[in-house]
Structures are given as structure tokens and as C-alpha cells.
Design a protein around this motif. Structure first.
Motif, PDB file in Angstrom:
ATOM      1  N   ASN A 152     -28.223  26.938  19.799  1.00 53.99           N
ATOM      2  CA  ASN A 152     -28.739  25.908  18.890  1.00 53.99           C
ATOM      3  C   ASN A 152     -28.025  25.884  17.540  1.00 53.99           C
ATOM      4  O   ASN A 152     -28.615  25.496  16.532  1.00 53.99           O
ATOM      5  N   GLY A 153     -26.772  26.293  17.511  1.00 49.30           N
ATOM      6  CA  GLY A 153     -26.099  26.259  16.226  1.00 49.30           C
ATOM      7  C   GLY A 153     -24.665  26.738  16.286  1.00 49.30           C
ATOM      8  O   GLY A 153     -24.027  26.769  17.335  1.00 49.30           O
ATOM      9  N   VAL A 154     -24.171  27.140  15.098  1.00 46.36           N
ATOM     10  CA  VAL A 154     -22.778  27.545  14.930  1.00 46.36           C
ATOM     11  C   VAL A 154     -22.729  28.778  14.026  1.00 46.36           C
ATOM     12  O   VAL A 154     -23.455  28.861  13.022  1.00 46.36           O
ATOM     13  N   PHE A 155     -21.856  29.730  14.384  1.00 42.27           N
ATOM     14  CA  PHE A 155     -21.612  30.907  13.553  1.00 42.27           C
ATOM     15  C   PHE A 155     -20.187  30.818  13.005  1.00 42.27           C
ATOM     16  O   PHE A 155     -19.233  30.611  13.756  1.00 42.27           O
ATOM     17  N   THR A 156     -20.053  30.954  11.684  1.00 43.83           N
ATOM     18  CA  THR A 156     -18.750  30.850  11.024  1.00 43.83           C
ATOM     19  C   THR A 156     -18.527  32.081  10.150  1.00 43.83           C
ATOM     20  O   THR A 156     -19.445  32.536   9.468  1.00 43.83           O
ATOM     21  N   TYR A 157     -17.295  32.598  10.174  1.00 43.96           N
ATOM     22  CA  TYR A 157     -16.962  33.714   9.300  1.00 43.96           C
ATOM     23  C   TYR A 157     -15.502  33.593   8.887  1.00 43.96           C
ATOM     24  O   TYR A 157     -14.683  32.955   9.560  1.00 43.96           O
ATOM     25  N   GLY A 158     -15.171  34.215   7.755  1.00 44.70           N
ATOM     26  CA  GLY A 158     -13.812  34.133   7.257  1.00 44.70           C
ATOM     27  C   GLY A 158     -13.710  34.688   5.850  1.00 44.70           C
ATOM     28  O   GLY A 158     -14.577  35.425   5.375  1.00 44.70           O
ATOM     29  N   ALA A 159     -12.644  34.330   5.162  1.00 43.20           N
ATOM     30  CA  ALA A 159     -12.414  34.783   3.794  1.00 43.20           C
ATOM     31  C   ALA A 159     -11.554  33.764   3.060  1.00 43.20           C
ATOM     32  O   ALA A 159     -10.689  33.115   3.659  1.00 43.20           O
ATOM     33  N   ASN A 160     -11.800  33.631   1.764  1.00 46.38           N
ATOM     34  CA  ASN A 160     -11.031  32.744   0.901  1.00 46.38           C
ATOM     35  C   ASN A 160     -10.327  33.549  -0.177  1.00 46.38           C
ATOM     36  O   ASN A 160     -10.830  34.589  -0.628  1.00 46.38           O
ATOM     37  N   LEU A 161      -9.186  33.048  -0.611  1.00 48.74           N
ATOM     38  CA  LEU A 161      -8.426  33.636  -1.709  1.00 48.74           C
ATOM     39  C   LEU A 161      -8.224  32.553  -2.758  1.00 48.74           C
ATOM     40  O   LEU A 161      -7.721  31.470  -2.453  1.00 48.74           O
ATOM     41  N   SER A 162      -8.633  32.829  -3.999  1.00 51.72           N
ATOM     42  CA  SER A 162      -8.520  31.828  -5.062  1.00 51.72           C
ATOM     43  C   SER A 162      -7.787  32.401  -6.267  1.00 51.72           C
ATOM     44  O   SER A 162      -7.859  33.605  -6.552  1.00 51.72           O
ATOM     45  N   PHE A 163      -7.106  31.506  -6.985  1.00 49.65           N
ATOM     46  CA  PHE A 163      -6.354  31.893  -8.178  1.00 49.65           C
ATOM     47  C   PHE A 163      -6.381  30.728  -9.154  1.00 49.65           C
ATOM     48  O   PHE A 163      -6.290  29.558  -8.749  1.00 49.65           O
ATOM     49  N   GLY A 164      -6.519  31.033 -10.452  1.00 43.11           N
ATOM     50  CA  GLY A 164      -6.537  29.965 -11.442  1.00 43.11           C
ATOM     51  C   GLY A 164      -6.504  30.487 -12.862  1.00 43.11           C
ATOM     52  O   GLY A 164      -6.301  31.684 -13.109  1.00 43.11           O
ATOM     53  N   GLN A 165      -6.731  29.583 -13.803  1.00 47.10           N
ATOM     54  CA  GLN A 165      -6.724  29.920 -15.219  1.00 47.10           C
ATOM     55  C   GLN A 165      -7.897  29.240 -15.914  1.00 47.10           C
ATOM     56  O   GLN A 165      -8.229  28.081 -15.628  1.00 47.10           O
ATOM     57  N   TYR A 166      -8.494  29.970 -16.845  1.00 53.65           N
ATOM     58  CA  TYR A 166      -9.688  29.504 -17.552  1.00 53.65           C
ATOM     59  C   TYR A 166      -9.481  29.737 -19.047  1.00 53.65           C
ATOM     60  O   TYR A 166      -9.135  30.845 -19.466  1.00 53.65           O
ATOM     61  N   THR A 167      -9.651  28.680 -19.849  1.00 55.51           N
ATOM     62  CA  THR A 167      -9.465  28.770 -21.296  1.00 55.51           C
ATOM     63  C   THR A 167     -10.717  28.267 -22.002  1.00 55.51           C
ATOM     64  O   THR A 167     -11.242  27.198 -21.671  1.00 55.51           O
ATOM     65  N   GLU A 168     -11.211  29.051 -22.954  1.00 45.24           N
ATOM     66  CA  GLU A 168     -12.321  28.608 -23.796  1.00 45.24           C
ATOM     67  C   GLU A 168     -11.860  28.573 -25.246  1.00 45.24           C
ATOM     68  O   GLU A 168     -11.162  29.472 -25.714  1.00 45.24           O
ATOM     69  N   SER A 169     -12.249  27.511 -25.945  1.00 44.64           N
ATOM     70  CA  SER A 169     -11.842  27.311 -27.330  1.00 44.64           C
ATOM     71  C   SER A 169     -13.068  27.098 -28.198  1.00 44.64           C
ATOM     72  O   SER A 169     -13.914  26.239 -27.897  1.00 44.64           O
ATOM     73  N   MET A 170     -13.185  27.861 -29.265  1.00 42.26           N
ATOM     74  CA  MET A 170     -14.275  27.657 -30.214  1.00 42.26           C
ATOM     75  C   MET A 170     -14.050  26.316 -30.917  1.00 42.26           C
ATOM     76  O   MET A 170     -12.979  26.071 -31.481  1.00 42.26           O
ATOM     77  N   VAL A 171     -15.046  25.433 -30.877  1.00 41.75           N
ATOM     78  CA  VAL A 171     -14.805  24.049 -31.289  1.00 41.75           C
ATOM     79  C   VAL A 171     -14.569  23.881 -32.780  1.00 41.75           C
ATOM     80  O   VAL A 171     -13.938  22.909 -33.202  1.00 41.75           O
ATOM     81  N   ASP A 172     -15.064  24.799 -33.625  1.00 39.20           N
ATOM     82  CA  ASP A 172     -14.847  24.659 -35.064  1.00 39.20           C
ATOM     83  C   ASP A 172     -13.915  25.748 -35.587  1.00 39.20           C
ATOM     84  O   ASP A 172     -13.968  26.129 -36.756  1.00 39.20           O
ATOM     85  N   SER A 173     -13.041  26.251 -34.714  1.00 38.72           N
ATOM     86  CA  SER A 173     -12.126  27.319 -35.096  1.00 38.72           C
ATOM     87  C   SER A 173     -10.855  27.218 -34.247  1.00 38.72           C
ATOM     88  O   SER A 173     -10.799  26.467 -33.268  1.00 38.72           O
ATOM     89  N   THR A 174      -9.856  27.994 -34.640  1.00 38.30           N
ATOM     90  CA  THR A 174      -8.619  28.056 -33.842  1.00 38.30           C
ATOM     91  C   THR A 174      -8.670  29.160 -32.797  1.00 38.30           C
ATOM     92  O   THR A 174      -7.711  29.357 -32.059  1.00 38.30           O
ATOM     93  N   ILE A 175      -9.797  29.874 -32.718  1.00 37.98           N
ATOM     94  CA  ILE A 175      -9.925  30.971 -31.757  1.00 37.98           C
ATOM     95  C   ILE A 175      -9.934  30.411 -30.340  1.00 37.98           C
ATOM     96  O   ILE A 175     -10.671  29.474 -30.019  1.00 37.98           O
ATOM     97  N   GLN A 176      -9.094  30.994 -29.492  1.00 34.21           N
ATOM     98  CA  GLN A 176      -8.984  30.552 -28.107  1.00 34.21           C
ATOM     99  C   GLN A 176      -8.815  31.780 -27.206  1.00 34.21           C
ATOM    100  O   GLN A 176      -8.035  32.685 -27.518  1.00 34.21           O
ATOM    101  N   ASN A 177      -9.530  31.795 -26.104  1.00 31.98           N
ATOM    102  CA  ASN A 177      -9.452  32.886 -25.142  1.00 31.98           C
ATOM    103  C   ASN A 177      -8.995  32.336 -23.797  1.00 31.98           C
ATOM    104  O   ASN A 177      -9.509  31.307 -23.339  1.00 31.98           O
TER     105      ASN A 177
END
Length: 339
Positions: free
Chosen positions: A154-179
Motif C-alpha cells: 500500500n505504498g512506497v519506500f524511498t531512501y538515499g542521500a543528498n549533498l548540498s553546497f552554497g554561500q550565505y551572507t548576512e549584512s547588518m542593515v545600519d552598518s557595514t558589518i557583513q558575515n
């Protein structure tokens, strides 16, 4: 005697209530109503959908960009229209065993906020004061995955693995601080999809960064980030209802190619509109905003998905609303089909 004409306009709340009442009644009474009676119910249902969609669209889109948003919504309709009909006349839920590769990309911008609440009182003696700081967050993610899917009772069984890569930047809106942070994760998972219930579990192992929404509490006024990090983060999914009819689902850490940093949890309602497994449309909410998602199986080998998320949030430093926007694209290639 002065006679005044009054025009009663429907509200967003009344439109949603009318829509939900129609959906529930149509579903409960579907086996007791005649064809003409069901037609009458649907004649009320479709205007309710249109009216609710109008309110939702106007409340969550920027007027100058509405044509672009409408153009993007045509793509899910096109994908679902490419579904191949089954020619063997068997139950569409019956699925063959197959292997698959996933490819995905996501990007977006959203705003987060920190709050610092000291235990003392302010200089005026009027009680504790709180300091707020807003951040603009931008990111991109790319992912690849491999897995297997096989039929069970009555259904489906699924298994596996994912690999992810990226970049994330946060900037303080009233400052020049950026991470800037590097996103990377290996994500093994398993999932059971029965007719009425679906369950999934997994882990994200790597550099998992995110911002608590809508705000996170900090312990020091010198903090210059709203971001949190963990090398391990859980993945969970649950569905109630039949995918080809109507269902509700939700979970956390379940987005592909990655739920980080902006879509860590979600809850949605959806339907497959009677189409074979692999086709569905969902509308839901997460901590960052509301979203629509279309998934379509447009050949035995290829499946595609599009997710668009939006919300306008008030940013104190700008004294106006700013948009949260995210886009997820995914494609799956299926091979090694077996009975």
C-alpha cells in the motif's frame, strides 16, 4: 427621506471561511450527492478559490512586480500539463522500483532580527528596555542526490542521500558589518509513503547555518550576527491524507537542495488532482513566508518541481516593509525501472 446605498465587500477572512466550508462539505458529501448537486457545489467552490486567491495575491505581492509573479506561476501549470496518462488502466498509486538522481538550486533574500533585553531598567526608570537589530540575508544553494524507491504494501519506500553546497551572507542593515558563511551538508534520509500517511526521517551533517525567525534573542549587545550553527540538524516529514486527492503535510529540514538558511520548517495543504503519483500542488507557510509548490512527472524518467516563497516584513531601520523572497528549483532523473 435620504436613502443611502450600501455596498458590502467580502473580507479576506470571510473568503477563506467560505472556501474551507465548501471544500469540507464537498469532500464529506461526495458519495451522497448526485452529479447535478456536485456541480452546484463546485459552482460555489470555484468563485471561492478565485476570491481567496485574489486576496492572497494582492496581500503578498508588490504592485510593480505582479506581472512577473503571474508569469512565474504559469510554469507550474505547464509542468503539470505535461503528465503522461497511464495506459494500463491500473491504480495510479502502483509504482515500479527505480533509482534516481536529484539536482537542485535555490536562492533568496530575507530579513531577520535580533533582540537584546537587559535585566536592568532604562535610564528613565520605566522598566527594562530592548534593543533591536535587523539583518539582510542572501544565499544560494546547489545540491545533488541519489536514492532508490521501491513499492511496499500500500505504498512506497524511498531512501538515499543528498549533498548540498552554497554561500550565505548576512549584512547588518545600519552598518557595514557583513558575515559570510559556507554552507555544506550531507543529508541521508528514509521515507515511507502509504496511501493515507507519509513519514520521513533523516539528518543534515555539515555546516548548517540559519537565522531564527522572525527574531532571535541575544545575550550581549555586542553581538553582530543573527545566525546560529549546528554540525547536526534533524530532518522529519509527515503527511496525512491521500496525495492524489487532498492532504496536509509538514516537517522540518525537508527542503531540497537544502533547508538552510531560510526554509527550515513548513506546513502545507496540497492535492494531486487525481493524477499519478509524483504530481502535486502545495500551498503553505514557513517561518520566512508563504509558499506555493508545483511538482510534475512529465515522463517516466523526468520529474520537476518549482517552489516560490514570499512575505513582506517591516524593517525598523528602513521604516518600511521589505520583501522576503526565495526560489527553489529541482529536477529528478529516474532510471533502472523494475517491476
Amino acid at each position: 427621506v435620504n436613502v443611502q446605498n450600501y455596498s458590502i465587500q467580502p473580507t479576506q477572512k470571510s473568503a477563506w471561511v467560505f472556501l474551507m466550508v465548501n471544500v469540507v462539505l464537498t469532500w464529506i458529501l461526495r458519495n451522497w450527492l448526485s452529479g447535478s448537486e456536485l456541480l452546484a457545489m463546485n459552482l460555489m467552490l470555484f468563485p471561492a478559490i478565485v476570491l481567496s486567491g485574489k486576496f492572497l495575491f494582492e496581500a503578498n505581492t508588490v504592485p510593480s512586480n505582479r506581472w512577473a509573479t503571474l508569469a512565474m506561476m504559469i510554469l507550474p501549470i505547464f509542468l503539470m500539463s505535461q503528465t503522461l496518462e497511464e495506459k494500463d488502466g491500473k491504480d495510479s498509486i502502483k509504482t515500479k522500483s527505480f533509482d534516481f538522481f536529484n539536482l537542485g538550486y535555490s536562492s533568496g533574500t530575507f530579513y531577520s532580527e535580533t533582540i537584546y533585553s537587559p535585566s536592568g531598567t532604562n535610564s528613565g526608570g520605566c522598566g527594562p528596555s530592548s534593543d533591536f537589530q535587523s539583518y539582510k540575508n542572501t544565499y544560494w544553494n546547489a545540491g545533488i542526490g541519489y536514492g532508490k524507491s521501491k513499492p511496499i504494501t500500500n505504498g512506497v519506500f524511498t531512501y538515499g542521500a543528498n549533498l548540498s553546497f552554497g554561500q550565505y551572507t548576512e549584512s547588518m542593515v545600519d552598518s557595514t558589518i557583513q558575515n559570510t558563511y559556507t554552507l555544506f551538508a550531507i543529508s541521508p534520509f528514509i521515507r515511507y509513503d502509504w496511501r493515507w500517511v507519509g513519514l520521513g526521517l533523516g539528518l543534515h551533517l555539515g555546516n548548517n547555518y540559519w537565522a531564527d525567525m522572525p527574531q532571535s534573542e541575544i545575550s550581549s549587545p555586542l553581538t553582530t550576527t543573527s545566525t546560529r550553527k549546528s554540525p547536526v540538524y534533524p530532518l522529519a516529514y509527515m503527511r496525512i491524507g491521500r496525495e492524489e486527492i487532498i492532504f496536509i503535510d509538514g516537517g522540518f529540514g525537508n527542503a531540497f537542495p537544502s533547508p538552510f538558511p531560510g526554509m527550515r520548517y513548513e506546513a502545507a495543504v496540497g492535492s494531486g488532482f487525481g493524477l499519478p503519483r509524483g504530481n502535486k500542488f502545495r500551498i503553505g507557510t514557513s517561518g520566512v513566508g508563504e509558499f506555493v509548490q508545483a511538482q510534475a512527472l512529465f515522463s517516466p524518467q523526468w520529474q520537476g518541481s518549482v517552489t516560490y516563497l514570499w512575505r513582506n516584513v517591516y524593517v525598523f531601520e528602513f521604516s518600511e516593509e521589505k520583501p522576503n523572497r526565495q526560489l527553489f528549483l529541482g529536477i529528478q532523473y529516474r532510471f533502472n525501472h523494475k517491476e
